[in-house]
Design a protein around this motif. Structure first.
Motif, PDB file in Angstrom:
ATOM      1  N   ARG A 103      34.494 -39.265  29.579  1.00 16.63           N
ATOM      2  CA  ARG A 103      35.184 -38.183  30.316  1.00 16.63           C
ATOM      3  C   ARG A 103      34.997 -38.447  31.810  1.00 16.63           C
ATOM      4  O   ARG A 103      33.882 -38.665  32.273  1.00 16.63           O
ATOM      5  CB  ARG A 103      34.574 -36.818  29.987  1.00 16.63           C
ATOM      6  N   TRP A 104      36.104 -38.389  32.531  1.00 17.81           N
ATOM      7  CA  TRP A 104      36.076 -38.734  33.956  1.00 17.81           C
ATOM      8  C   TRP A 104      36.656 -37.609  34.804  1.00 17.81           C
ATOM      9  O   TRP A 104      37.503 -36.852  34.339  1.00 17.81           O
ATOM     10  CB  TRP A 104      36.931 -39.977  34.225  1.00 17.81           C
ATOM     11  N   ILE A 105      36.218 -37.571  36.060  1.00 21.28           N
ATOM     12  CA  ILE A 105      36.934 -36.752  37.059  1.00 21.28           C
ATOM     13  C   ILE A 105      37.179 -37.635  38.289  1.00 21.28           C
ATOM     14  O   ILE A 105      36.456 -38.615  38.522  1.00 21.28           O
ATOM     15  CB  ILE A 105      36.170 -35.471  37.477  1.00 21.28           C
ATOM     16  N   ILE A 106      38.204 -37.297  39.062  1.00 21.06           N
ATOM     17  CA  ILE A 106      38.540 -38.024  40.291  1.00 21.06           C
ATOM     18  C   ILE A 106      38.575 -37.017  41.442  1.00 21.06           C
ATOM     19  O   ILE A 106      39.164 -35.939  41.313  1.00 21.06           O
ATOM     20  CB  ILE A 106      39.918 -38.714  40.173  1.00 21.06           C
ATOM     21  N   SER A 114      41.846 -40.346  30.029  1.00 19.41           N
ATOM     22  CA  SER A 114      40.543 -39.729  29.750  1.00 19.41           C
ATOM     23  C   SER A 114      40.013 -38.964  30.973  1.00 19.41           C
ATOM     24  O   SER A 114      38.892 -38.453  30.946  1.00 19.41           O
ATOM     25  CB  SER A 114      39.533 -40.780  29.288  1.00 19.41           C
ATOM     26  N   VAL A 115      40.828 -38.905  32.034  1.00 20.60           N
ATOM     27  CA  VAL A 115      40.455 -38.110  33.215  1.00 20.60           C
ATOM     28  C   VAL A 115      40.771 -36.651  32.916  1.00 20.60           C
ATOM     29  O   VAL A 115      41.895 -36.318  32.518  1.00 20.60           O
ATOM     30  CB  VAL A 115      41.239 -38.573  34.470  1.00 20.60           C
ATOM     31  N   ILE A 116      39.780 -35.786  33.088  1.00 22.08           N
ATOM     32  CA  ILE A 116      39.996 -34.370  32.739  1.00 22.08           C
ATOM     33  C   ILE A 116      40.283 -33.495  33.959  1.00 22.08           C
ATOM     34  O   ILE A 116      40.781 -32.384  33.812  1.00 22.08           O
ATOM     35  CB  ILE A 116      38.797 -33.797  31.954  1.00 22.08           C
ATOM     36  N   LEU A 117      39.945 -34.006  35.152  1.00 18.83           N
ATOM     37  CA  LEU A 117      40.144 -33.171  36.343  1.00 18.83           C
ATOM     38  C   LEU A 117      40.351 -34.051  37.573  1.00 18.83           C
ATOM     39  O   LEU A 117      39.666 -35.072  37.745  1.00 18.83           O
ATOM     40  CB  LEU A 117      38.906 -32.276  36.568  1.00 18.83           C
ATOM     41  N   ILE A 118      41.299 -33.655  38.422  1.00 11.62           N
ATOM     42  CA  ILE A 118      41.495 -34.304  39.727  1.00 11.62           C
ATOM     43  C   ILE A 118      41.349 -33.228  40.790  1.00 11.62           C
ATOM     44  O   ILE A 118      41.998 -32.173  40.715  1.00 11.62           O
ATOM     45  CB  ILE A 118      42.890 -34.971  39.825  1.00 11.62           C
ATOM     46  N   ILE A 119      40.491 -33.485  41.756  1.00 11.68           N
ATOM     47  CA  ILE A 119      40.261 -32.510  42.829  1.00 11.68           C
ATOM     48  C   ILE A 119      40.782 -33.091  44.147  1.00 11.68           C
ATOM     49  O   ILE A 119      40.476 -34.240  44.486  1.00 11.68           O
ATOM     50  CB  ILE A 119      38.751 -32.189  42.974  1.00 11.68           C
ATOM     51  N   ALA A 120      41.556 -32.308  44.868  1.00 15.34           N
ATOM     52  CA  ALA A 120      41.952 -32.687  46.234  1.00 15.34           C
ATOM     53  C   ALA A 120      41.094 -31.869  47.183  1.00 15.34           C
ATOM     54  O   ALA A 120      41.208 -30.639  47.219  1.00 15.34           O
ATOM     55  CB  ALA A 120      43.430 -32.396  46.464  1.00 15.34           C
ATOM     56  N   THR A 121      40.221 -32.533  47.925  1.00 14.73           N
ATOM     57  CA  THR A 121      39.300 -31.766  48.770  1.00 14.73           C
ATOM     58  C   THR A 121      40.008 -31.167  49.969  1.00 14.73           C
ATOM     59  O   THR A 121      39.642 -30.105  50.445  1.00 14.73           O
ATOM     60  CB  THR A 121      38.124 -32.624  49.270  1.00 14.73           C
ATOM     61  N   HIS A 122      41.026 -31.862  50.502  1.00 14.75           N
ATOM     62  CA  HIS A 122      41.837 -31.310  51.579  1.00 14.75           C
ATOM     63  C   HIS A 122      43.101 -32.137  51.703  1.00 14.75           C
ATOM     64  O   HIS A 122      43.339 -33.022  50.894  1.00 14.75           O
ATOM     65  CB  HIS A 122      41.051 -31.238  52.894  1.00 14.75           C
ATOM     66  N   THR A 179      47.545 -38.152  32.555  1.00 13.23           N
ATOM     67  CA  THR A 179      48.402 -37.122  31.964  1.00 13.23           C
ATOM     68  C   THR A 179      47.638 -35.905  31.432  1.00 13.23           C
ATOM     69  O   THR A 179      48.223 -34.841  31.230  1.00 13.23           O
ATOM     70  CB  THR A 179      49.223 -37.725  30.811  1.00 13.23           C
ATOM     71  N   GLU A 180      46.344 -36.070  31.181  1.00  9.52           N
ATOM     72  CA  GLU A 180      45.569 -34.958  30.614  1.00  9.52           C
ATOM     73  C   GLU A 180      44.777 -34.206  31.674  1.00  9.52           C
ATOM     74  O   GLU A 180      44.059 -33.259  31.358  1.00  9.52           O
ATOM     75  CB  GLU A 180      44.581 -35.497  29.560  1.00  9.52           C
ATOM     76  N   ALA A 181      44.894 -34.652  32.928  1.00  5.09           N
ATOM     77  CA  ALA A 181      44.028 -34.082  33.967  1.00  5.09           C
ATOM     78  C   ALA A 181      44.569 -32.756  34.488  1.00  5.09           C
ATOM     79  O   ALA A 181      45.765 -32.600  34.712  1.00  5.09           O
ATOM     80  CB  ALA A 181      43.899 -35.072  35.116  1.00  5.09           C
ATOM     81  N   LYS A 182      43.669 -31.819  34.691  1.00  2.81           N
ATOM     82  CA  LYS A 182      43.998 -30.592  35.405  1.00  2.81           C
ATOM     83  C   LYS A 182      43.859 -30.898  36.899  1.00  2.81           C
ATOM     84  O   LYS A 182      43.224 -31.879  37.283  1.00  2.81           O
ATOM     85  CB  LYS A 182      43.032 -29.467  35.029  1.00  2.81           C
ATOM     86  N   PHE A 183      44.434 -30.037  37.723  1.00  3.91           N
ATOM     87  CA  PHE A 183      44.383 -30.270  39.164  1.00  3.91           C
ATOM     88  C   PHE A 183      43.702 -29.094  39.843  1.00  3.91           C
ATOM     89  O   PHE A 183      43.946 -27.933  39.488  1.00  3.91           O
ATOM     90  CB  PHE A 183      45.808 -30.448  39.718  1.00  3.91           C
ATOM     91  N   CYS A 184      42.847 -29.409  40.813  1.00  6.15           N
ATOM     92  CA  CYS A 184      42.077 -28.367  41.492  1.00  6.15           C
ATOM     93  C   CYS A 184      42.171 -28.562  43.009  1.00  6.15           C
ATOM     94  O   CYS A 184      41.986 -29.675  43.507  1.00  6.15           O
ATOM     95  CB  CYS A 184      40.611 -28.437  41.036  1.00  6.15           C
ATOM     96  N   CYS A 185      42.468 -27.490  43.734  1.00 10.06           N
ATOM     97  CA  CYS A 185      42.450 -27.544  45.202  1.00 10.06           C
ATOM     98  C   CYS A 185      42.313 -26.114  45.728  1.00 10.06           C
ATOM     99  O   CYS A 185      42.299 -25.161  44.954  1.00 10.06           O
ATOM    100  CB  CYS A 185      43.729 -28.191  45.741  1.00 10.06           C
ATOM    101  N   SER A 186      42.230 -26.004  47.032  1.00 13.97           N
ATOM    102  CA  SER A 186      42.148 -24.673  47.625  1.00 13.97           C
ATOM    103  C   SER A 186      43.489 -23.957  47.460  1.00 13.97           C
ATOM    104  O   SER A 186      44.551 -24.575  47.597  1.00 13.97           O
ATOM    105  CB  SER A 186      41.809 -24.788  49.113  1.00 13.97           C
ATOM    106  N   SER A 187      43.443 -22.659  47.215  1.00  8.89           N
ATOM    107  CA  SER A 187      44.689 -21.910  47.025  1.00  8.89           C
ATOM    108  C   SER A 187      45.540 -21.917  48.290  1.00  8.89           C
ATOM    109  O   SER A 187      46.765 -21.793  48.224  1.00  8.89           O
ATOM    110  CB  SER A 187      44.375 -20.469  46.617  1.00  8.89           C
TER     111      SER A 187
END
Lengths: 176, 218
Positions: free
Chosen positions: B37-40, B67-75, B92-100
């Motif tokens: 399980r990976w994150i980027i 196998s990447v489960i999450l990608i975060i954009a810090t800014h 294709t399976e990764a969720k995406f996370c960033c500031s609203s």
């Protein structure tokens, strides 16, 4: 308004495609450190031996321009990213490797700019930096040129289109 | 960039591994949480190939991008999100996370006029951000995970990981005050009618930065 010294005018950077050079070579010392390139006028460029040939009348200026040819060897497109007290920082893209799109940071002394370029010097302003040879009356010398692009203004249609685009896109965004 | 000195071996299933790749200004962080399980976190491109380094790294160690489960954009600075849309497309399976704040109507309306990347040489972080939002919408991967102080965005149970520990990903910022300051700052960028066009000036401060905590919990 930054102060430009007499010697800065002698650097010979002209504006809007024209180019003038001092009687002696307008060469620069270019040193590279990490991703930052510093440019400083050569010592032999600003000394007492350097004298600029200043055309006195419009016809003389025209005549001088006609005799001056600039041959670029390398060109960069830059965006002004920071204004300092006596310099500005540009994010530069090498136009010979434009497709790679990578940027290097370069610090330019304000003294490299002619007076009429100063009103255009704002964060986000676009300019072209060329280094090459200037041929003046058949004499070739190393030279560098900075030309700021005069960009068009935002139109009402462009701003309205962008606002509609942003509104539509934001509607598609949802949060957990 | 070459991969010569980097091990081609995938981390073991019970290993937690963090890999940082980048030119020294704007990096991509890849973390193996265990059991494949990976994150980027963030993205940059290989200067030679122009491919996103995360995808090249997965190819190099023969790991699967899905196998990447999450990608975060810090800014949203250019040097931190270059290649993020391509990475998201491949993972294709990764969720995406960033500031609203990054996809708020106010922010998008401010930067939308600057998205035209053909105007000038060089990349635009704005174009990349818009591409990411389009990709999320078109691939049906909304909603976005909101990065906020002390917010747990991933929790993997011990039973699902070979090392037998729970693994958690927390975001520690940005705070409401930072988001308010960000809106004040971008307010200055709003293009005005008949004002001369320019490139989006780089932001001196990094108010929306998402600080991320990767924690192995007993």
């Amino acid at each position: 308004m930054p102060n430009l010294t007499t010697s800065s005018k002698q650097q010979g950077f002209d504006f809007e495609g024209t180019f003038s050079v001092p009687a002696r070579a307008a060469s620069c010392d270019i040193s590279r450190s990490a991703n930052v390139v510093s440019i400083a006028p050569s010592a032999n460029n600003s000394g007492s031996g350097s004298q600029e040939v200043v055309p006195k009348t419009a016809s003389e200026q025209e005549s001088k321009r006609a005799r001056t040819i600039f041959l670029p060897l390398q060109e960069w497109e830059g965006t002004v990213t920071r204004l300092l007290e006596d310099a500005f920082i540009g994010a530069m893209v090498d136009l010979s490797e434009r497709e790679k799109g990578f940027q290097d940071e370069v610090e330019f002394p304000l003294s490299d700019l002619p007076f009429d370029a100063l009103p255009l010097l704002k964060e986000g302003a676009i300019f072209r930096w060329s280094i090459g040879y200037a041929i003046v009356d058949g004499t070739r010398c190393r030279a560098s040129k900075i030309v700021f692009r005069r960009m068009p203004a935002w139109t009402k249609r462009e701003l309205e289109t962008a606002a509609r685009y942003a509104s539509d896109l934001s509607k598609s965004v949802t949060w957990e | 960039m070459t991969w010569g000195t980097l091990s081609q071996k995938q981390p073991d299933a019970d290993q937690l591994e963090i890999t940082l790749i980048g030119p020294g200004q704007g990096e991509c962080c890849i973390a193996h949480l265990g059991s494949g399980r990976w994150i980027i976190i963030d993205s940059c491109r290989n200067r030679q190939t122009r491919h996103p380094v995360a995808l090249e790294y997965f190819e190099y160690i023969c790991a699967q991008a899905n196998s990447v489960i999450l990608i975060i954009a810090t800014h949203w600075h250019d040097d931190h999100i270059s290649g993020l849309a391509d990475t998201l497309r491949a993972c294709t399976e990764a969720k995406f996370c960033c500031s609203s704040a990054l996809s708020s109507r106010e922010f998008l309306a401010t930067v939308a006029p600057y998205k035209e990347r053909l105007l000038f040489a060089g990349d635009s972080g704005v174009s990349e951000l818009f591409e990411v939002l389009h990709e999320l919408d078109e691939s049906g991967r909304m909603p976005i995970m909101r990065a906020a102080p002390d917010r747990r965005v991933v929790q993997l149970a011990p039973s699902s990981l070979a090392h037998g520990y729970s693994c958690e990903i927390w975001t520690l910022s940005p705070s409401d005050a930072q988001i308010d300051d960000f809106y004040l700052e971008i307010g200055k960028l709003v293009p005005k009618l008949r004002e001369t066009k320019r490139r989006l000036p780089s932001q001196k401060t990094n108010l929306l930065s998402v600080v991320t905590l990767v924690a192995r919990v007993n």
